[in-house]
Structure formats: structure tokens, C-alpha cells
Design a protein around this motif. Structure first.
Motif, mmCIF file in Angstrom:
data_model
loop_
_atom_site.group_PDB
_atom_site.id
_atom_site.type_symbol
_atom_site.label_atom_id
_atom_site.label_comp_id
_atom_site.label_asym_id
_atom_site.label_seq_id
_atom_site.Cartn_x
_atom_site.Cartn_y
_atom_site.Cartn_z
ATOM 1 N N ALA A 85 0.843 -1.201 0.000
ATOM 2 C CA ALA A 85 0.000 0.000 0.000
ATOM 3 C C ALA A 85 0.874 1.245 0.000
ATOM 4 O O ALA A 85 0.631 2.193 -0.755
ATOM 5 C CB ALA A 85 -0.928 0.001 1.208
ATOM 6 N N GLY A 86 1.927 1.237 0.821
ATOM 7 C CA GLY A 86 2.868 2.351 0.835
ATOM 8 C C GLY A 86 3.611 2.474 -0.484
ATOM 9 O O GLY A 86 3.844 3.571 -0.988
ATOM 10 N N ALA A 87 3.975 1.332 -1.067
ATOM 11 C CA ALA A 87 4.667 1.334 -2.362
ATOM 12 C C ALA A 87 3.775 1.906 -3.449
ATOM 13 O O ALA A 87 4.232 2.676 -4.301
ATOM 14 C CB ALA A 87 5.100 -0.084 -2.722
ATOM 15 N N ALA A 88 2.494 1.557 -3.429
ATOM 16 C CA ALA A 88 1.558 2.074 -4.427
ATOM 17 C C ALA A 88 1.466 3.595 -4.343
ATOM 18 O O ALA A 88 1.497 4.293 -5.361
ATOM 19 C CB ALA A 88 0.179 1.442 -4.237
ATOM 20 N N GLN A 89 1.392 4.090 -3.136
ATOM 21 C CA GLN A 89 1.338 5.545 -2.942
ATOM 22 C C GLN A 89 2.634 6.193 -3.449
ATOM 23 O O GLN A 89 2.607 7.218 -4.137
ATOM 24 C CB GLN A 89 1.116 5.868 -1.474
ATOM 25 C CG GLN A 89 0.956 7.346 -1.209
ATOM 26 C CD GLN A 89 0.634 7.624 0.245
ATOM 27 O OE1 GLN A 89 0.878 6.811 1.124
ATOM 28 N NE2 GLN A 89 0.087 8.790 0.506
ATOM 29 N N MET A 90 3.769 5.583 -3.145
ATOM 30 C CA MET A 90 5.063 6.104 -3.577
ATOM 31 C C MET A 90 5.154 6.133 -5.108
ATOM 32 O O MET A 90 5.624 7.116 -5.693
ATOM 33 C CB MET A 90 6.187 5.235 -2.995
ATOM 34 C CG MET A 90 7.579 5.766 -3.246
ATOM 35 S SD MET A 90 8.901 4.634 -2.664
ATOM 36 C CE MET A 90 8.479 4.412 -0.956
ATOM 37 N N LEU A 91 4.710 5.064 -5.753
ATOM 38 C CA LEU A 91 4.751 4.986 -7.213
ATOM 39 C C LEU A 91 3.889 6.074 -7.850
ATOM 40 O O LEU A 91 4.279 6.687 -8.840
ATOM 41 C CB LEU A 91 4.299 3.607 -7.684
ATOM 42 C CG LEU A 91 5.310 2.485 -7.431
ATOM 43 C CD1 LEU A 91 4.637 1.125 -7.488
ATOM 44 C CD2 LEU A 91 6.461 2.575 -8.413
ATOM 45 N N ARG A 92 2.741 6.329 -7.260
ATOM 46 C CA ARG A 92 1.883 7.402 -7.786
ATOM 47 C C ARG A 92 2.574 8.754 -7.651
ATOM 48 O O ARG A 92 2.489 9.599 -8.539
ATOM 49 C CB ARG A 92 0.543 7.409 -7.061
ATOM 50 C CG ARG A 92 -0.347 6.265 -7.459
ATOM 51 C CD ARG A 92 -1.737 6.381 -6.827
ATOM 52 N NE ARG A 92 -2.452 5.147 -7.017
ATOM 53 C CZ ARG A 92 -2.604 4.205 -6.081
ATOM 54 N NH1 ARG A 92 -2.105 4.385 -4.874
ATOM 55 N NH2 ARG A 92 -3.259 3.093 -6.348
ATOM 56 N N GLN A 93 3.262 8.959 -6.536
ATOM 57 C CA GLN A 93 3.978 10.216 -6.325
ATOM 58 C C GLN A 93 5.127 10.366 -7.319
ATOM 59 O O GLN A 93 5.510 11.486 -7.655
ATOM 60 C CB GLN A 93 4.497 10.302 -4.887
ATOM 61 C CG GLN A 93 3.387 10.489 -3.888
ATOM 62 C CD GLN A 93 3.865 10.364 -2.448
ATOM 63 O OE1 GLN A 93 4.955 9.879 -2.159
ATOM 64 N NE2 GLN A 93 3.021 10.794 -1.512
ATOM 65 N N MET A 94 5.655 9.250 -7.811
ATOM 66 C CA MET A 94 6.724 9.290 -8.815
ATOM 67 C C MET A 94 6.173 9.587 -10.204
ATOM 68 O O MET A 94 6.936 9.773 -11.136
ATOM 69 C CB MET A 94 7.452 7.944 -8.867
ATOM 70 C CG MET A 94 8.354 7.659 -7.721
ATOM 71 S SD MET A 94 9.139 6.050 -8.012
ATOM 72 C CE MET A 94 9.009 5.327 -6.393
ATOM 73 N N GLY A 95 4.861 9.547 -10.331
ATOM 74 C CA GLY A 95 4.251 9.849 -11.617
ATOM 75 C C GLY A 95 3.659 8.669 -12.357
ATOM 76 O O GLY A 95 3.153 8.831 -13.469
ATOM 77 N N HIS A 96 3.714 7.486 -11.782
ATOM 78 C CA HIS A 96 3.092 6.327 -12.427
ATOM 79 C C HIS A 96 1.581 6.517 -12.395
ATOM 80 O O HIS A 96 0.997 6.749 -11.345
ATOM 81 C CB HIS A 96 3.509 5.025 -11.740
ATOM 82 C CG HIS A 96 4.954 4.702 -11.934
ATOM 83 N ND1 HIS A 96 5.428 4.111 -13.081
ATOM 84 C CD2 HIS A 96 6.030 4.932 -11.140
ATOM 85 C CE1 HIS A 96 6.746 3.959 -12.971
ATOM 86 N NE2 HIS A 96 7.128 4.459 -11.815
ATOM 87 N N GLN A 97 0.963 6.421 -13.554
ATOM 88 C CA GLN A 97 -0.461 6.711 -13.691
ATOM 89 C C GLN A 97 -1.360 5.566 -13.260
ATOM 90 O O GLN A 97 -2.431 5.798 -12.718
ATOM 91 C CB GLN A 97 -0.777 7.089 -15.146
ATOM 92 C CG GLN A 97 -0.051 8.319 -15.619
ATOM 93 C CD GLN A 97 -0.433 9.558 -14.829
ATOM 94 O OE1 GLN A 97 -1.607 9.840 -14.639
ATOM 95 N NE2 GLN A 97 0.550 10.288 -14.347
ATOM 96 N N SER A 98 -0.953 4.343 -13.516
ATOM 97 C CA SER A 98 -1.790 3.185 -13.227
ATOM 98 C C SER A 98 -1.057 2.268 -12.255
ATOM 99 O O SER A 98 -0.120 1.567 -12.624
ATOM 100 C CB SER A 98 -2.113 2.443 -14.525
ATOM 101 O OG SER A 98 -2.972 1.363 -14.276
ATOM 102 N N VAL A 99 -1.495 2.295 -10.997
ATOM 103 C CA VAL A 99 -0.863 1.511 -9.943
ATOM 104 C C VAL A 99 -1.955 0.780 -9.165
ATOM 105 O O VAL A 99 -2.970 1.376 -8.807
ATOM 106 C CB VAL A 99 -0.064 2.412 -8.968
ATOM 107 C CG1 VAL A 99 0.590 1.571 -7.879
ATOM 108 C CG2 VAL A 99 0.972 3.235 -9.717
ATOM 109 N N GLU A 100 -1.739 -0.495 -8.922
ATOM 110 C CA GLU A 100 -2.697 -1.315 -8.183
ATOM 111 C C GLU A 100 -1.976 -2.043 -7.059
ATOM 112 O O GLU A 100 -0.826 -2.439 -7.199
ATOM 113 C CB GLU A 100 -3.350 -2.355 -9.101
ATOM 114 C CG GLU A 100 -4.138 -1.769 -10.245
ATOM 115 C CD GLU A 100 -5.454 -1.148 -9.807
ATOM 116 O OE1 GLU A 100 -5.933 -1.440 -8.694
ATOM 117 O OE2 GLU A 100 -6.011 -0.365 -10.597
#
Length: 119
Positions: A85-100
Motif C-alpha cells: 500500500a505504501g509502495a503504491a502511494q510512492m509509485l503514484r507520487q513518482m508519476g506512475h499513472q496506473s498503480v494497483e
């Protein structure tokens, strides 16, 4: 609604398998290497420990892995679902548009996903 750490709802295993098979997604295990060696890895997953995710998954990093540069959906899991869950949030902050967030390795196995020995 979104999980405690902003990881979002868990993606069903069959949807993950379909997305991986079609080349639309990459499955990422964010557990430490010792955990992966002890319990195996979801078939088709790459291991990028949470401690290295910022470096290995950030498109602006010179050490970004190709899997994170291809615009695929990034599906993450860990042992229980908290780190993913933390990784998903981090990936979104990096700019990844589609994260599950898949949740934990147990969720993968209980959903019919194969677990294989670490490479």
C-alpha cells in the motif's frame, strides 16, 4: 475507498494474471530478498524491495528498471499488503499513472496464482 496507506483497493488475481499475460502490467514484489528466498515469489513477478523502489522505479532515476518506463500498470504486493500500500502511494507520487495494490503473497496464492522459488 482507499486503504490506510493510500494503496487503494486490491486488484483481483485473475485480473492481474490477464494483465501480465497481455503485457499490460508488471507485477512487483516489494519484500526484502530474504523474504523472497524463504517463501518464493508470485510467478511472473520482479522483486524490487521497498528500500530500493525510489531508485529502481522512478522514471527520472538513471537506475530506473525498463519495466517501469514502459507505461504499464504496476501491480505491487508484499507479505501482508501494508508495504505494498505504501509502495503504491510512492509509485503514484513518482508519476506512475496506473498503480494497483494486490495485497500480500497469500492473496496471490489464495486467488489461484502460482508461487515459484526465487530465481
Amino acid at each position: 475507498m482507499f486503504g490506510l496507506f493510500g494503496g487503494g483497493p486490491k486488484m483481483p488475481v485473475n485480473d492481474v494474471k490477464t494483465a501480465i499475460e497481455s503485457g499490460a502490467a508488471v507485477l512487483v514484489d516489494v519484500r526484502d530478498p530474504s523474504e523472497v528466498r524463504a517463501s518464493g515469489v508470485a510467478e511472473g513477478a520482479i522483486n524490487v524491495p521497498l528500500t530500493t523502489l525510489q531508485m529502481k522505479a522512478n522514471p527520472s532515476s538513471p537506475e530506473c528498471l525498463p519495466a517501469f518506463k514502459e507505461g504499464k500498470t504496476v501491480v505491487v504486493y508484499c507479505a501482508s499488503g501494508a508495504r505494498s500500500a505504501g509502495a503504491a502511494q510512492m509509485l503514484r507520487q513518482m508519476g506512475h499513472q496506473s498503480v494497483e495494490n494486490l495485497g500480500g503473497l497469500r492473496d496471490w496464492a489464495m486467488g489461484g496464482g502460482a508461487v515459484v522459488p526465487a530465481a
